[in-house]
Write a protein that holds these residues in place. Structure first.
Motif, PDB file in Angstrom:
ATOM      1  N   MET A  37       0.682  80.433  23.222  1.00 16.83           N
ATOM      2  CA  MET A  37      -0.572  79.940  22.723  1.00 16.83           C
ATOM      3  C   MET A  37      -1.931  81.537  22.495  1.00 16.83           C
ATOM      4  O   MET A  37      -1.262  81.397  23.438  1.00 16.83           O
ATOM      5  CB  MET A  37      -1.023  79.218  24.144  1.00 16.83           C
ATOM      6  CG  MET A  37      -2.734  78.646  24.048  1.00 16.83           C
ATOM      7  SD  MET A  37      -3.694  77.585  25.314  1.00 16.83           S
ATOM      8  CE  MET A  37      -1.602  75.524  25.026  1.00 16.83           C
ATOM      9  N   HIS A  38      -2.601  80.373  21.417  1.00 13.43           N
ATOM     10  CA  HIS A  38      -3.092  81.483  21.200  1.00 13.43           C
ATOM     11  C   HIS A  38      -4.787  81.028  21.347  1.00 13.43           C
ATOM     12  O   HIS A  38      -4.720  79.612  21.650  1.00 13.43           O
ATOM     13  CB  HIS A  38      -2.907  81.395  19.686  1.00 13.43           C
ATOM     14  CG  HIS A  38      -2.148  82.150  19.190  1.00 13.43           C
ATOM     15  ND1 HIS A  38      -1.796  83.817  19.777  1.00 13.43           N
ATOM     16  CD2 HIS A  38      -1.121  81.433  18.507  1.00 13.43           C
ATOM     17  CE1 HIS A  38      -0.108  83.694  19.355  1.00 13.43           C
ATOM     18  NE2 HIS A  38      -0.297  82.786  18.567  1.00 13.43           N
ATOM     19  N   ILE A  39      -5.252  82.091  21.396  1.00  7.48           N
ATOM     20  CA  ILE A  39      -6.915  81.512  21.550  1.00  7.48           C
ATOM     21  C   ILE A  39      -7.869  81.607  20.537  1.00  7.48           C
ATOM     22  O   ILE A  39      -7.949  82.908  19.557  1.00  7.48           O
ATOM     23  CB  ILE A  39      -7.872  82.621  22.841  1.00  7.48           C
ATOM     24  CG1 ILE A  39      -7.117  82.524  24.073  1.00  7.48           C
ATOM     25  CG2 ILE A  39      -9.540  82.263  23.050  1.00  7.48           C
ATOM     26  CD1 ILE A  39      -7.504  82.917  25.105  1.00  7.48           C
ATOM     27  N   LEU A  40      -8.728  80.870  19.954  1.00  4.02           N
ATOM     28  CA  LEU A  40      -9.128  80.437  18.910  1.00  4.02           C
ATOM     29  C   LEU A  40     -10.942  79.954  19.561  1.00  4.02           C
ATOM     30  O   LEU A  40     -11.490  79.228  19.506  1.00  4.02           O
ATOM     31  CB  LEU A  40      -9.377  78.905  18.343  1.00  4.02           C
ATOM     32  CG  LEU A  40      -9.626  78.615  16.237  1.00  4.02           C
ATOM     33  CD1 LEU A  40      -9.901  79.777  15.301  1.00  4.02           C
ATOM     34  CD2 LEU A  40      -9.222  77.941  15.637  1.00  4.02           C
ATOM     35  N   TRP A  41     -11.727  81.310  19.202  1.00  2.00           N
ATOM     36  CA  TRP A  41     -12.960  81.055  19.738  1.00  2.00           C
ATOM     37  C   TRP A  41     -14.226  80.996  18.841  1.00  2.00           C
ATOM     38  O   TRP A  41     -14.164  81.603  17.128  1.00  2.00           O
ATOM     39  CB  TRP A  41     -12.952  82.875  20.248  1.00  2.00           C
ATOM     40  CG  TRP A  41     -14.779  82.908  20.804  1.00  2.00           C
ATOM     41  CD1 TRP A  41     -15.624  82.198  20.686  1.00  2.00           C
ATOM     42  CD2 TRP A  41     -14.697  84.049  20.980  1.00  2.00           C
ATOM     43  NE1 TRP A  41     -16.711  83.072  21.267  1.00  2.00           N
ATOM     44  CE2 TRP A  41     -16.077  83.884  21.540  1.00  2.00           C
ATOM     45  CE3 TRP A  41     -14.493  85.537  20.872  1.00  2.00           C
ATOM     46  CZ2 TRP A  41     -17.125  85.591  21.382  1.00  2.00           C
ATOM     47  CZ3 TRP A  41     -15.414  86.733  20.923  1.00  2.00           C
ATOM     48  CH2 TRP A  41     -16.725  86.837  21.380  1.00  2.00           C
ATOM     49  N   PHE A  42     -14.525  79.660  18.499  1.00  2.00           N
ATOM     50  CA  PHE A  42     -15.413  79.595  17.624  1.00  2.00           C
ATOM     51  C   PHE A  42     -17.071  80.537  17.797  1.00  2.00           C
ATOM     52  O   PHE A  42     -17.336  80.039  19.290  1.00  2.00           O
ATOM     53  CB  PHE A  42     -15.788  78.000  17.358  1.00  2.00           C
ATOM     54  CG  PHE A  42     -14.542  77.264  16.275  1.00  2.00           C
ATOM     55  CD1 PHE A  42     -14.254  77.059  15.374  1.00  2.00           C
ATOM     56  CD2 PHE A  42     -13.636  77.160  17.271  1.00  2.00           C
ATOM     57  CE1 PHE A  42     -13.465  76.157  14.818  1.00  2.00           C
ATOM     58  CE2 PHE A  42     -12.330  76.232  16.794  1.00  2.00           C
ATOM     59  CZ  PHE A  42     -12.363  75.670  14.908  1.00  2.00           C
TER      60      PHE A  42
ATOM     61  N   PHE B 245     -15.594  77.320  22.386  1.00  2.13           N
ATOM     62  CA  PHE B 245     -17.068  77.581  22.263  1.00  2.13           C
ATOM     63  C   PHE B 245     -17.406  78.258  23.878  1.00  2.13           C
ATOM     64  O   PHE B 245     -17.046  77.774  24.693  1.00  2.13           O
ATOM     65  CB  PHE B 245     -17.675  76.760  21.568  1.00  2.13           C
ATOM     66  CG  PHE B 245     -18.872  77.641  20.931  1.00  2.13           C
ATOM     67  CD1 PHE B 245     -18.739  78.551  20.125  1.00  2.13           C
ATOM     68  CD2 PHE B 245     -19.910  77.168  22.069  1.00  2.13           C
ATOM     69  CE1 PHE B 245     -20.576  78.149  19.826  1.00  2.13           C
ATOM     70  CE2 PHE B 245     -21.134  77.642  21.950  1.00  2.13           C
ATOM     71  CZ  PHE B 245     -21.675  78.044  20.479  1.00  2.13           C
ATOM     72  N   ILE B 246     -17.443  79.196  23.198  1.00  4.87           N
ATOM     73  CA  ILE B 246     -18.682  80.233  24.743  1.00  4.87           C
ATOM     74  C   ILE B 246     -19.929  79.824  24.442  1.00  4.87           C
ATOM     75  O   ILE B 246     -20.550  80.261  24.234  1.00  4.87           O
ATOM     76  CB  ILE B 246     -18.011  81.590  25.481  1.00  4.87           C
ATOM     77  CG1 ILE B 246     -16.388  81.384  25.273  1.00  4.87           C
ATOM     78  CG2 ILE B 246     -18.814  82.195  25.996  1.00  4.87           C
ATOM     79  CD1 ILE B 246     -15.841  83.183  25.335  1.00  4.87           C
TER      80      ILE B 246
ATOM     81  N   LEU C  13     -13.579  84.861  27.961  1.00  2.00           N
ATOM     82  CA  LEU C  13     -12.608  85.356  27.554  1.00  2.00           C
ATOM     83  C   LEU C  13     -11.472  86.506  28.013  1.00  2.00           C
ATOM     84  O   LEU C  13     -10.173  86.126  27.963  1.00  2.00           O
ATOM     85  CB  LEU C  13     -12.416  86.515  25.746  1.00  2.00           C
ATOM     86  CG  LEU C  13     -13.379  85.658  25.110  1.00  2.00           C
ATOM     87  CD1 LEU C  13     -13.738  86.345  24.092  1.00  2.00           C
ATOM     88  CD2 LEU C  13     -11.860  85.103  24.360  1.00  2.00           C
ATOM     89  N   GLN C  14     -11.556  87.396  29.161  1.00  7.18           N
ATOM     90  CA  GLN C  14     -10.845  88.249  29.671  1.00  7.18           C
ATOM     91  C   GLN C  14     -10.195  86.520  31.071  1.00  7.18           C
ATOM     92  O   GLN C  14      -8.882  87.288  30.931  1.00  7.18           O
ATOM     93  CB  GLN C  14     -11.346  89.391  30.146  1.00  7.18           C
ATOM     94  CG  GLN C  14     -12.305  90.619  29.445  1.00  7.18           C
ATOM     95  CD  GLN C  14     -12.843  91.125  30.432  1.00  7.18           C
ATOM     96  OE1 GLN C  14     -13.318  90.759  31.520  1.00  7.18           O
ATOM     97  NE2 GLN C  14     -12.890  92.664  29.659  1.00  7.18           N
ATOM     98  N   SER C  15     -10.861  86.389  31.353  1.00  6.24           N
ATOM     99  CA  SER C  15      -9.968  84.898  32.442  1.00  6.24           C
ATOM    100  C   SER C  15      -9.250  84.167  31.791  1.00  6.24           C
ATOM    101  O   SER C  15      -8.115  83.764  32.841  1.00  6.24           O
ATOM    102  CB  SER C  15     -11.414  84.394  33.038  1.00  6.24           C
ATOM    103  OG  SER C  15     -10.654  83.057  33.796  1.00  6.24           O
ATOM    104  N   LEU C  16      -9.730  83.969  30.648  1.00  2.00           N
ATOM    105  CA  LEU C  16      -8.545  82.676  29.554  1.00  2.00           C
ATOM    106  C   LEU C  16      -7.517  83.895  29.397  1.00  2.00           C
ATOM    107  O   LEU C  16      -6.384  83.223  29.541  1.00  2.00           O
ATOM    108  CB  LEU C  16      -9.416  82.589  28.238  1.00  2.00           C
ATOM    109  CG  LEU C  16     -10.205  81.611  28.861  1.00  2.00           C
ATOM    110  CD1 LEU C  16     -10.847  80.857  27.156  1.00  2.00           C
ATOM    111  CD2 LEU C  16      -9.063  80.399  29.006  1.00  2.00           C
TER     112      LEU C  16
END
Length: 118
Positions: free
Chosen positions: A1-6, A32-33, A81-84
């Motif tokens: 699974m990849h993280i797509l950060w909007f 989104f953060i 992001l580190q936690s995810l």
């Protein structure tokens, strides 16, 4: 699974990073953060916050049409992001982070450079 950060680019069409992450057919966690830094900016008023959340709702609606959804997080972007990433690693995934480079705000540029080095 990849993280797509909007971040600033809250659209699916004509978005290079969306095309890139979708190309390898891996599972994707679109997110989104909401970074507290945003609310501390002098040019951020009620109208801008409302526009942001309307745009996030629209993005989530577009993702739902593609059998996905937008995950919202609040906190320091790097820490989130580190936690995810840790959580996904613990679940046995080998996540990659996908995001468009921020070229407009010094805070974003420094944050992106820090994230790339990790």
């Amino acid at each position: 699974m990849h993280i797509l950060w909007f971040r600033r680019d809250l659209r699916l069409s004509d978005n290079e990073i969306v095309t890139l992450v979708a190309a390898n057919s891996a599972q994707v966690l679109p997110c989104f953060i909401i970074d507290p830094w945003f609310y501390q900016q002098p040019d951020v008023g009620k109208a801008r916050v409302r526009f942001l959340f309307e745009s996030l709702e629209n993005l989530n609606s577009n993702l739902k049409q593609r059998s996905s959804q937008l995950y919202l997080f609040e906190g320091n972007s790097v820490a989130v992001l580190q936690s995810l990433t840790r959580e996904l690693l613990q679940q046995g995934h080998r996540p990659k982070l996908f995001f468009n480079r921020d070229v407009q705000v010094e805070y974003g540029i420094k944050r992106d450079n820090f994230v790339k080095l990790r």
